[in-house]
Motif scaffolding. Sequence first.
Motif, mmCIF file in Angstrom:
data_model
loop_
_atom_site.group_PDB
_atom_site.id
_atom_site.type_symbol
_atom_site.label_atom_id
_atom_site.label_comp_id
_atom_site.label_asym_id
_atom_site.label_seq_id
_atom_site.Cartn_x
_atom_site.Cartn_y
_atom_site.Cartn_z
ATOM 1 N N ASP A 184 0.867 -1.174 0.000
ATOM 2 C CA ASP A 184 0.000 0.000 0.000
ATOM 3 C C ASP A 184 0.904 1.225 0.000
ATOM 4 N N VAL A 185 0.816 2.046 -1.032
ATOM 5 C CA VAL A 185 1.714 3.194 -1.188
ATOM 6 C C VAL A 185 0.888 4.468 -1.303
ATOM 7 N N THR A 186 1.246 5.454 -0.494
ATOM 8 C CA THR A 186 0.551 6.737 -0.484
ATOM 9 C C THR A 186 1.547 7.854 -0.767
ATOM 10 N N PRO A 187 1.315 8.681 -1.785
ATOM 11 C CA PRO A 187 2.204 9.826 -1.999
ATOM 12 C C PRO A 187 1.916 10.911 -0.966
ATOM 13 N N LEU A 188 2.966 11.434 -0.372
ATOM 14 C CA LEU A 188 2.863 12.529 0.588
ATOM 15 C C LEU A 188 3.484 13.750 -0.076
ATOM 16 N N ILE A 189 2.639 14.553 -0.689
ATOM 17 C CA ILE A 189 3.126 15.724 -1.407
ATOM 18 C C ILE A 189 3.234 16.879 -0.415
ATOM 19 N N HIS A 190 4.415 17.453 -0.325
ATOM 20 C CA HIS A 190 4.767 18.574 0.550
ATOM 21 C C HIS A 190 5.302 18.078 1.894
ATOM 22 N N GLY A 191 6.273 18.842 2.390
ATOM 23 C CA GLY A 191 6.892 18.503 3.655
ATOM 24 C C GLY A 191 5.931 18.523 4.817
ATOM 25 N N LYS A 192 4.945 19.420 4.803
ATOM 26 C CA LYS A 192 4.011 19.503 5.923
ATOM 27 C C LYS A 192 3.210 18.216 6.067
ATOM 28 N N VAL A 193 2.808 17.638 4.947
ATOM 29 C CA VAL A 193 2.053 16.387 4.969
ATOM 30 C C VAL A 193 2.941 15.243 5.438
ATOM 31 N N TYR A 194 4.148 15.163 4.882
ATOM 32 C CA TYR A 194 5.083 14.103 5.285
ATOM 33 C C TYR A 194 5.454 14.217 6.759
ATOM 34 N N PHE A 195 5.802 15.396 7.204
ATOM 35 C CA PHE A 195 6.238 15.566 8.589
ATOM 36 C C PHE A 195 5.135 15.181 9.570
ATOM 37 N N ALA A 196 3.876 15.474 9.246
ATOM 38 C CA ALA A 196 2.773 15.086 10.123
ATOM 39 C C ALA A 196 2.644 13.570 10.206
ATOM 40 N N ALA A 197 2.780 12.881 9.061
ATOM 41 C CA ALA A 197 2.710 11.423 9.060
ATOM 42 C C ALA A 197 3.884 10.819 9.820
ATOM 43 N N LEU A 198 5.075 11.393 9.658
ATOM 44 C CA LEU A 198 6.259 10.898 10.365
ATOM 45 C C LEU A 198 6.113 11.123 11.866
ATOM 46 N N ALA A 199 5.631 12.292 12.263
ATOM 47 C CA ALA A 199 5.441 12.567 13.690
ATOM 48 C C ALA A 199 4.490 11.556 14.311
ATOM 49 N N ASP A 200 3.437 11.193 13.601
ATOM 50 C CA ASP A 200 2.485 10.202 14.106
ATOM 51 C C ASP A 200 3.132 8.829 14.237
ATOM 52 N N ALA A 201 3.918 8.432 13.227
ATOM 53 C CA ALA A 201 4.587 7.124 13.279
ATOM 54 C C ALA A 201 5.576 7.059 14.441
ATOM 55 N N LEU A 202 6.319 8.129 14.675
ATOM 56 C CA LEU A 202 7.287 8.146 15.779
ATOM 57 C C LEU A 202 6.589 8.208 17.126
ATOM 58 N N HIS A 203 5.456 8.904 17.191
ATOM 59 C CA HIS A 203 4.715 9.001 18.452
ATOM 60 C C HIS A 203 4.238 7.635 18.921
ATOM 61 N N ARG A 204 3.955 6.733 17.961
ATOM 62 C CA ARG A 204 3.484 5.394 18.303
ATOM 63 C C ARG A 204 4.615 4.428 18.626
ATOM 64 N N ALA A 205 5.867 4.843 18.405
ATOM 65 C CA ALA A 205 7.003 3.949 18.658
ATOM 66 C C ALA A 205 7.298 3.891 20.151
ATOM 67 N N GLY A 206 7.497 2.652 20.655
ATOM 68 C CA GLY A 206 7.758 2.453 22.076
ATOM 69 C C GLY A 206 8.683 1.285 22.325
ATOM 70 N N PRO A 207 8.551 0.596 23.457
ATOM 71 C CA PRO A 207 9.469 -0.478 23.829
ATOM 72 C C PRO A 207 9.610 -1.544 22.746
ATOM 73 N N ASN A 208 10.857 -1.824 22.389
ATOM 74 C CA ASN A 208 11.234 -2.892 21.442
ATOM 75 C C ASN A 208 10.859 -2.598 19.991
ATOM 76 N N ASP A 209 10.317 -1.430 19.716
ATOM 77 C CA ASP A 209 10.118 -1.048 18.318
ATOM 78 C C ASP A 209 11.460 -0.605 17.732
ATOM 79 N N LEU A 210 11.584 -0.700 16.422
ATOM 80 C CA LEU A 210 12.840 -0.364 15.740
ATOM 81 C C LEU A 210 12.611 0.838 14.834
#
Length: 559
Positions: A62-88
């Motif tokens: 499943d591939v989603t284009p993230l056009i513009h840094g603001k869109v990408y940075f929001a998605a990245l912030a969400d992915a990192l926010h969910r990272a916790g113990p033993n995640d890589l």
Amino acid sequence: MVGTELHRLGVLARRVSSVFDRSSLALTGRREHFDPGHPWLLSGEERGNSDTRIRQWTDGNDVTPLIHGKVYFAALADALHRAGPNDLVLFTDWRGDPDQQLVDGVTVAGAFAAAARRGAIVKGMMWRSHIETLGYPGRRNRKLAKILEAAGGEVILDQRVPVFGSHHQKFVVVRYADPDTPDVAFVGGIDLARARRDDADHFGDPMSRPFPPEYGETPAWHDAQLQIHGPAVRDVEDVFRERWEDPAALSRLPWHALPDILRGVTRSPSELPPPAAPPAPCGTCSVQLLRTYPRRRPAYPFARDGERSAAQAYAKVLHRARSLVYVEDQYLWSVDVARVFAEALRREPGLRLVAVVPKFLDEDSPITIPSALLGHSSALETIRDAGGDRVLVLDLENDRGIPVYVHSKVCIVDDTWAAVGSDNFNRRSWTHDSELTAAVLDTARDTRAPVDPAGLGDGARRFARDLRLELAREHLGRKDGDDSDLVDLDEFFDVVRTSVDALDRWHKAPSAGTRPAGRLRRHHIDVPPQWQQVAASLVYRLIVDPDGRPIRMRLRRTY
């Protein structure tokens, strides 16, 4: 229009001739330059690198284009926010600014450091960079590394490149221990850096950086990244693992080693945890990772003779192009690369090219600007000589008439194959620096007419067509859904040309009426004076756009 009808007749003629071409190949036993086993994706032999562990390609992503840094940075912030113990959490970058905000109140350093403090295993590779006084990001990369290491992560400053080379890959991988949380990879051209957090309005990122004055105080920035779920995530992870496990010294220069030791910078990376199994299929897209690695001494263990699969892939798909190639690129300035496009334009008299590039360079050095302009003008001349009025080379401005810096690296061919990554259309990116691009071939067909714009039976694919239309709507000043006249590739080319001509005319006489919709302008550059061109040519070949191929390939002009 008469021109459009003639173009369609040309497409029909090519469909007939392609049948005879294939019959001729079968009768004579001759083979095309590329393995016909897959018309769009490279085989292992075509990749030309038997040392790598990454797979030829993976299906079911499943591939989603993230056009513009603001869109990408929001998605990245969400992915990192969910990272916790033993995640890589794994990342690479050319430039990283610790204070750049991903979302309001959350910085790059803060998001990665918080994940590490929650127990995630955070590993990063930043390019060590050249001399900082020339504007390179070494100090900021080093600062980001120290912040993350203080939080429990591990970041290395990687200078395992040729002279004048760089690590230009920009990707993030998050593998979650929780099986119900889907792993994710982000691949593209967006650095974790200042000025990138712009959006479709293109008023710029308030956290700016020094930039040529033509772009204003907060330069508008156009960029693209992909979000990937599915088996390809493991391949992106393996790209990181191959580089991380390279036994060569991070830098062999003594004036690098001593300061690193005094500053406490990591010199020997630790072992990574064993990799998890690839994520399960979850979508309709085939993803092939394309890379560049130069021929290096000591050799990369995962690419002993280098890798040029990005160049190989573009050459393969352009060999198949019949109707339209759409490109967005920061550095379309190499004649060696331009020849690949020119060959396709000469071979296919109905093929058209739309290229969107920056209006001005991203630097103001009196040393490199003349050489870059020389390379850029020579490349454009090569393409325009081959395609004539079938070529539109354009730059971008926002609705205020201020130039937008085009940093995206996008290529879409016949609404079938699409690629987004870190590599530019220049010799440096195709042969010399480390690069990573994701080529996407959606198995889901697009049912809007024309369903097979190239006439080869490949059919328009949903991902490629949707990506082109999303970019086209933005650049033409359209609202979502307002694209019925852009689906057909012939009509799209005509609509773009009409829009560009209208905006150019308005700029010549702005008092004549309201500014037309759209943001695309015809691209013009000033060629360096003759007396500068000899010296500029030398600087261009050695520093601005060096060649990382083995000598035999340079002589044969192959990749």
